[in-house]
Write a protein that holds these residues in place. Sequence first.
Motif, PDB file in Angstrom:
ATOM      1  N   ILE A 156       0.864  -1.177   0.000  1.00 41.75           N
ATOM      2  CA  ILE A 156       0.000   0.000   0.000  1.00 41.75           C
ATOM      3  C   ILE A 156       0.897   1.222   0.000  1.00 41.75           C
ATOM      4  CG2 ILE A 156      -1.739   1.330   1.264  1.00 41.75           C
ATOM      5  CD1 ILE A 156      -1.417  -2.401   1.860  1.00 41.75           C
ATOM      6  N   GLY A 157       0.861   1.992  -1.100  1.00 39.70           N
ATOM      7  CA  GLY A 157       1.789   3.093  -1.292  1.00 39.70           C
ATOM      8  C   GLY A 157       1.420   4.347  -0.520  1.00 39.70           C
ATOM      9  N   HIS A 158       2.449   5.018   0.006  1.00 39.83           N
ATOM     10  CA  HIS A 158       2.357   6.314   0.715  1.00 39.83           C
ATOM     11  C   HIS A 158       0.927   6.633   1.160  1.00 39.83           C
ATOM     12  CE1 HIS A 158       1.496   7.267  -3.479  1.00 39.83           C
ATOM     13  NE2 HIS A 158       2.784   7.373  -3.798  1.00 39.83           N
ATOM     14  N   LEU A 159       0.502   5.973   2.227  1.00 35.59           N
ATOM     15  CA  LEU A 159      -0.893   5.986   2.667  1.00 35.59           C
ATOM     16  C   LEU A 159      -1.459   7.396   2.805  1.00 35.59           C
ATOM     17  CD1 LEU A 159      -3.377   4.412   3.729  1.00 35.59           C
ATOM     18  CD2 LEU A 159      -2.359   4.580   6.014  1.00 35.59           C
ATOM     19  N   ASP A 160      -0.732   8.290   3.468  1.00 31.51           N
ATOM     20  CA  ASP A 160      -1.251   9.648   3.703  1.00 31.51           C
ATOM     21  C   ASP A 160      -0.589  10.653   2.761  1.00 31.51           C
ATOM     22  OD1 ASP A 160       1.180   9.354   4.978  1.00 31.51           O
ATOM     23  OD2 ASP A 160       0.567  10.332   6.836  1.00 31.51           O
ATOM     24  N   LEU A 161      -0.654  10.357   1.474  1.00 28.25           N
ATOM     25  CA  LEU A 161      -0.058  11.229   0.460  1.00 28.25           C
ATOM     26  C   LEU A 161      -0.631  12.651   0.499  1.00 28.25           C
ATOM     27  CD1 LEU A 161       1.924  11.276  -1.969  1.00 28.25           C
ATOM     28  CD2 LEU A 161      -0.015  10.635  -3.421  1.00 28.25           C
ATOM     29  N   LEU A 162      -1.793  12.807   1.076  1.00 26.92           N
ATOM     30  CA  LEU A 162      -2.406  14.128   1.238  1.00 26.92           C
ATOM     31  C   LEU A 162      -1.488  15.106   1.954  1.00 26.92           C
ATOM     32  CD1 LEU A 162      -5.946  13.006   2.419  1.00 26.92           C
ATOM     33  CD2 LEU A 162      -5.441  14.082   0.237  1.00 26.92           C
ATOM     34  N   ARG A 163      -0.556  14.589   2.735  1.00 26.83           N
ATOM     35  CA  ARG A 163       0.347  15.461   3.490  1.00 26.83           C
ATOM     36  C   ARG A 163       1.260  16.281   2.588  1.00 26.83           C
ATOM     37  NH1 ARG A 163       3.828  11.716   6.744  1.00 26.83           N
ATOM     38  NH2 ARG A 163       4.754  13.645   7.522  1.00 26.83           N
ATOM     39  N   ARG A 164       1.532  15.804   1.395  1.00 28.33           N
ATOM     40  CA  ARG A 164       2.521  16.483   0.555  1.00 28.33           C
ATOM     41  C   ARG A 164       2.170  17.949   0.321  1.00 28.33           C
ATOM     42  NH1 ARG A 164       5.628  15.144  -5.107  1.00 28.33           N
ATOM     43  NH2 ARG A 164       5.791  17.296  -5.778  1.00 28.33           N
ATOM     44  N   CYS A 165       0.927  18.262   0.045  1.00 24.82           N
ATOM     45  CA  CYS A 165       0.514  19.646  -0.229  1.00 24.82           C
ATOM     46  C   CYS A 165       0.024  20.365   1.024  1.00 24.82           C
ATOM     47  CB  CYS A 165      -0.583  19.661  -1.291  1.00 24.82           C
ATOM     48  SG  CYS A 165      -0.011  19.212  -2.944  1.00 24.82           S
ATOM     49  N   ASN A 166       0.167  19.726   2.171  1.00 24.88           N
ATOM     50  CA  ASN A 166      -0.414  20.277   3.398  1.00 24.88           C
ATOM     51  C   ASN A 166       0.641  20.851   4.338  1.00 24.88           C
ATOM     52  OD1 ASN A 166      -2.863  20.737   4.892  1.00 24.88           O
ATOM     53  ND2 ASN A 166      -2.163  19.177   6.342  1.00 24.88           N
ATOM     54  N   ALA A 167       1.719  21.401   3.793  1.00 30.01           N
ATOM     55  CA  ALA A 167       2.779  21.964   4.634  1.00 30.01           C
ATOM     56  C   ALA A 167       2.208  22.987   5.608  1.00 30.01           C
ATOM     57  CB  ALA A 167       3.840  22.623   3.749  1.00 30.01           C
ATOM     58  N   ARG A 168       2.658  22.854   6.871  1.00 28.42           N
ATOM     59  CA  ARG A 168       2.231  23.754   7.954  1.00 28.42           C
ATOM     60  C   ARG A 168       0.715  23.773   8.116  1.00 28.42           C
ATOM     61  NH1 ARG A 168       6.280  25.920   5.237  1.00 28.42           N
ATOM     62  NH2 ARG A 168       4.897  27.120   3.871  1.00 28.42           N
TER      63      ARG A 168
END
Length: 275
Positions: A156-168
Motif C-alpha cells: 500500500i503506497g504512501h498511505l497519507d499522500l495528502l500530506r505532501r501539499c499540506n505543509a504547515r
Amino acid sequence: MLLRSNAHTHTTFCDGKNTPEEMVQGALAKGFVALGFTMHSDSPFDPHYSITPQTVQAYLQEIRRLKEVYRDQIAIYLGVEKDFYSHIDRQEYDYIIGSNHYMLDPETGIYHIIDWMPPEFEACLQQTFHGDVMALVQAYYDNIVQLVRQERPEVIGHLDLLRRCNARGHFFDEEDPAYRRIALDAVDRIAAVGGIFEVNTGGVYGGYLDTPYPSAFLLRHILEVGAKVTVTSDSHCVDSLDFYFPQAVQLLRKIGFSSVEMLGQHGFETVPLTE
C-alpha cells in the motif's frame, strides 16, 4: 543495520531521471541484493505522466532483459505502481504497489492530481468538494480502501499522500480528531484485507516533509493491528535509492516495530530491525 533493497523505483519510463540500467548499477554500487521497479500505471488523463501502452510494453521488455543480464549479481523485480483510476494486466507483474494520486470530479470528468502542487489540491477541494476538506479526506482514503479490496496489492503506497501539499497545515490540521478518525479507520479496513504498508521516504527527499509517509500516529496503529511495513524511497534517481533508510529504521524501532518486509532473493522477506 542496512536495508539493502528498494521496492519502489521509478525510471525514465515514467517520471524518473535515470534509466533502469543506471538504477541497477546504482543499486549494485550501494550493495543492494534486490531492486524492484514500479513504473506508474497508464494514466492518460494526466499530462504529468503521459505513459502510453507502447511505453508499458517497452518497460516490460527492458526490466525482463535486466533480470537476465544481472541475475547473478542482484535480484530484479518487475513491479508497477497502480493508481486507483488506472488499469493493468496484473499477470505481467511480480507485485503491485497500490496508490491514489488523483481525485475524479464526477460532474466535470476532471482528474485532480493531489500530490503535485497546492493550487491543484485547492482546485480539487473547491471544485469537487465545495471547500469541505474532510469530505475530500474521506473520499481519498475510501479510494485507497477500495483499491486494496479490488486489486489486493502486495504494498500500500504512501498511505497519507495528502500530506505532501499540506505543509504547515495549510489545508487541514493533521492532529484534528476528525482527520485522524478517517485515517485510522482506513488502516483498520486495509489491515482486514491484508498487504504491506509502505514507509515511504520520498517526501523527505523532495523537501516536502520532515518525516516519511505515513505519519507516526498511523504507524503506531499499523503496529497495533499487527500489519506489516516495508521501507522504500520512492526513488526517482540513483542518489535517492536508499535515502533516509537509517532514520526510517530508527523511527520504526522507536514506535515498536521489530522487523520490516524487504525485497530479497525470494520476494518480500522479513528483516529483523537489529542494531
